[in-house]
Design a protein around this motif. Structure first.
Motif, PDB file in Angstrom:
ATOM      1  N   LYS A 173      -0.303  12.622 -44.197  1.00 28.65           N
ATOM      2  CA  LYS A 173       0.868  13.577 -43.528  1.00 28.65           C
ATOM      3  C   LYS A 173       2.267  13.425 -44.091  1.00 28.65           C
ATOM      4  N   ASN A 174       3.251  14.207 -43.712  1.00 26.73           N
ATOM      5  CA  ASN A 174       4.579  14.229 -44.008  1.00 26.73           C
ATOM      6  C   ASN A 174       5.191  13.189 -43.110  1.00 26.73           C
ATOM      7  N   PHE A 186       7.960  12.128 -42.806  1.00 27.87           N
ATOM      8  CA  PHE A 186       9.538  12.264 -42.436  1.00 27.87           C
ATOM      9  C   PHE A 186       9.308  13.302 -41.267  1.00 27.87           C
ATOM     10  N   GLU A 187       8.330  13.773 -40.698  1.00 31.00           N
ATOM     11  CA  GLU A 187       8.241  14.677 -39.658  1.00 31.00           C
ATOM     12  C   GLU A 187       7.755  13.627 -38.499  1.00 31.00           C
ATOM     13  N   GLY A 188       7.786  14.025 -37.151  1.00 36.24           N
ATOM     14  CA  GLY A 188       7.038  13.405 -35.999  1.00 36.24           C
ATOM     15  C   GLY A 188       8.090  12.258 -35.418  1.00 36.24           C
ATOM     16  N   ALA A 205       9.743   9.596 -37.667  1.00 31.61           N
ATOM     17  CA  ALA A 205      10.336  10.206 -38.843  1.00 31.61           C
ATOM     18  C   ALA A 205      11.814   9.289 -39.257  1.00 31.61           C
ATOM     19  N   GLN A 229      12.340   7.770 -42.611  1.00 28.79           N
ATOM     20  CA  GLN A 229      13.724   8.015 -43.446  1.00 28.79           C
ATOM     21  C   GLN A 229      14.619   7.137 -43.769  1.00 28.79           C
TER      22      GLN A 229
END
Length: 495
Positions: free
Chosen positions: A441-442, A444-446, A449, A453
Motif C-alpha cells: 500500500k501507499n 502516506f494515505e489512510g 498517514a 509521514q
C-alpha cells in the motif's frame, strides 16, 4: 538378455525424466517459502540455532528434516552454490518415488517407464521437483514406506520411515493414518512395528518442538491459524470450499468457483478407480491407500481454508494415478486412448506449467529477488529490521533481520494480533520501529498517514510493469500474458 534390458526401462525412464525436468531450472521459478527454509538452514550454519533472526529460536520453517538437509547442502556447496544441487537432489528423489509407485501398481516394464515420464511432467510433479520445497523428499519417503514396508515387508522400514516422514511435515499424520486403516481392513491384522513407528514419529516431532522451541506445534501452523482464522457462516464456508475445490482439486487454476476441467478430470479419476478396484488385484491394496489419502487430504485442507498450492501437489498426483493405469492397460485401442490423454490433457498441462513457471520465475527471481539485492547493497548493517510480507526472497537476499506480517519468523507479531488484530500492523511499527517497511500500500494515505509521514520517507518504488520486458520476444509475451508479482513501496525510517 532382452528381458534384462526391458527390466531396466523404468530406470532409464527415471534418468530421462530427471534430465528433462532440469530444463525448468532455467525458469528460476522457486517457491517463496523455500527461501524461508533455506534461511533457517543458514541460520543454523551461522549461529548454531534453528531460527530466522540470529540467536532467537523459532520454528519458522514447516519442515524440520528438510532444514537439516538444506543445512548439509549449504555446508557442502556453500551459500552461493547450493540451490541447484539441492533442486536436482529433490527432483531425483521425487522421480525415484514415482519408480517405487510404478512397481506397486504396474507389472509391465514399458508401462512403468511411460507412467514415470507422464506423471513426472504433470504440473504438480514439476513443482515438487523444482520449486525447492520439501515435497520431493516427502514423496520419496512415503512411496518408500509403501514399497519396502508394506509390499516387501521390511520391518525396520515400518519403524524408521514414519519418524522421518513426520519430521518432514507434521500433517503427514493424515497419510500415515490412512495407510494404517487400509492395512488393517485389508489384512485383518495389526502391524505392531508400524504402530511403533507411528508413535515414535509423533513423539519425535512433538518432543523436539517442545524441548527445543517450547511448543508442541510448529510456529508456522500457529501463526497462520491466528491471522487467517475467520468466523464464517455456513454459506460462506461452503462458498470458500467451492472456490478452493475449483482451484486446488485439479491441476489447472481458473478464476471463480466452477472449474469444468477439474470436474471432468475428477469424474474420470473416480470412474477409472472404480474400474480398477473391481479387478480384485493385489495392487488394489495400494490403490485404496493413495486414492483415499488424496480425497481425505484435499477435503480436510480445503475445509480448513488452507489456500496454499503446495498442500495439494501430492494428492493431485495420486488421484490421477488410476487414470494412467487404466489407459496404459487397455487391451484395445490403447495407443489411441494414450494419444488422446497426452494430446488433450498431459501436454496442455505441461505447456500451461511451462508458461506459468517462466512468468512466475520472472516475477520472483527477476523482480522480487532484486528488491532483496537492492537492500543488501543499500543497507550494510544486517542487524537492521524490515517489516514486510512475505518472508522469502527479500529477507533471504537482503540479509536483514525480519518481521513478517503473519508472524512466521517473528513471534512478537502474534502478540500484537492477539491484542488488536485490526491494528496490529501499525502497532508493530510503533512499538518495534523497524528501519524499513515494505508495503503493498501507499502508507502516506489512510488513517495512519500522519504517523508514517512523520517517521518514514519513501525510499524506492518497485513496480511489476518495469520487469515485463525481455530481448526475447516470446519471453516478453509470456511475461505480459501472465504478469507475476506485487507492486511494492519501500520506506526508510527518518528519525
Amino acid at each position: 538378455m532382452a528381458k534384462n534390458k526391458s527390466n531396466r526401462l523404468p530406470i532409464y525412464a527415471v534418468i530421462f525424466t530427471v534430465v528433462f525436468k532440469l530444463l525448468f531450472l532455467l525458469t528460476h521459478y522457486i517457491q517463496e517459502d523455500a527461501f524461508i527454509t533455506w534461511r533457517v538452514a543458514q541460520n543454523v550454519l551461522d549461529y548454531g540455532v534453528i531460527g530466522f533472526n540470529g540467536e532467537t529460536k523459532i520454528s519458522a520453517s514447516t519442515t524440520h528434516l528438510y532444514v537439516f538437509v538444506s543445512y548439509f547442502f549449504n555446508l557442502i556447496f556453500g551459500k552461493e552454490y547450493f540451490i541447484e544441487p539441492l533442486l536436482i537432489f529433490n527432483s531425483i528423489l521425487f522421480t525415484v518415488g514415482t519408480l517405487l509407485l510404478a512397481h506397486l501398481v504396474l507389472k509391465n516394464p514399458w508401462h512403468k517407464a511411460v507412467f514415470i515420464f507422464l506423471i513426472g511432467i504433470l504440473p504438480p510433479a514439476i513443482k515438487i521437483s523444482i520449486l525447492g520445497m520439501e515435497y520431493g523428499i516427502l514423496f520419496f519417503l512415503e512411496m518408500a514406506l509403501l514399497y519396502y514396508g508394506f509390499s516387501k515387508g521390511k520391518k525396520w522400514v515400518l519403524i524408521l520411515l514414519p519418524v522421518l516422514i513426520m519430521l518432514t511435515r507434521i500433517d503427514t499424520v493424515i497419510f500415515l493414518g490412512i495407510v494404517f486403516l487400509v492395512d488393517i481392513f485389508w489384512n485383518r491384522k495389526i502391524r505392531w512395528n508400524y504402530i511403533l513407528g507411528g508413535i515414535l514419529g509423533i513423539l519425535s516431532v512433538l518432543s523436539f518442538n517442545w524441548l527445543y522451541f517450547g511448543e508442541l506445534v510448529n510456529n508456522t501452523i500457529v501463526a497462520k491459524k491466528l491471522l487467517y482464522e475467520h468466523d464464517f457462516t455456513f454459506a460462506q464456508n461452503l462458498n470458500y470450499f467451492l472456490v478452493s475445490f475449483g482451484n486446488f482439486w485439479g491441476m489447472l487454476k481458473v478464476p471463480g468457483s466452477f472449474n469444468p476441467v477439474t470436474v471432468i478430470v475428477l469424474i474420470f479419476e473416480l470412474l477409472c478407480f472404480i474400474y480398477l478396484v473391481r479387478q480384485r488385484e493385489r495392487r488394489n491394496y495400494f490403490l485404496w491407500m493413495i486414492f483415499l489419502f488424496g480425497w481425505i487430504k484435499q477435503i480436510i485442507f480445503m475445509s480448513q481454508k488452507s489456500l496454499f498450492d503446495w498442500y495439494y501437489w501430492v494428492p493431485q498426483l495420486l488421484l490421477f494415478v488410476p487414470v494412467l493405469i487404466f489407459v496404459l492397460e487397455l487391451k484395445e485401442k490403447r495407443n489411441l486412448w494414450l494419444s488422446l490423454l497426452v494430446v488433450f490433457y498431459i501436454l496442455p498441462m505441461t505447456v500451461f506449467q511451462t508458461v506459468h513457471s517462466i512468468a512466475t520465475g520472472n516475477g520472483e527471481w527477476n523482480y522480487r529477488r532484486k528488491i532483496g539485492l537492492f537492500l543488501n547493497t543499500y543497507e550494510k548493517d544486517k542487524n537492521q529490521w524490515i517489516l514486510l510480507e512475505p518472508a522469502g526472497y527479500v529477507p533471504y537476499f537482503s540479509g536483514l533481520k525480519t518481521i513478517d506480517e503473519v508472524g512466521l519468523v517473528d513471534k512478537q507479531v502474534q502478540t500484537e494480533i492477539k491484542k488488536d488484530k485490526s491494528n496490529y500492523w501499525i502497532n508493530t511499527v510503533k512499538n518495534r520501529k523497524p528501519k524499513y517497511l515494505l508495503s503493498y500500500k501507499n502508507l502516506f494515505e489512510g488513517n495512519e498517514a500522519a504517523y508514517y509521514q512523520a517517521h518514514y520517507r519513501l525510499l524506492k518504488e518497485f513496480r511489476v510493469k518495469d520487469h515485463l520486458k525481455s530481448d526475447n520476444k516470446i519471453l516478453e509475451k509470456i511475461y505480459r500474458l501472465k504478469p507475476s508479482g506485487t507492486d511494492y513501496n519501500l520506506y526508510i525510517k527518518v528519525d
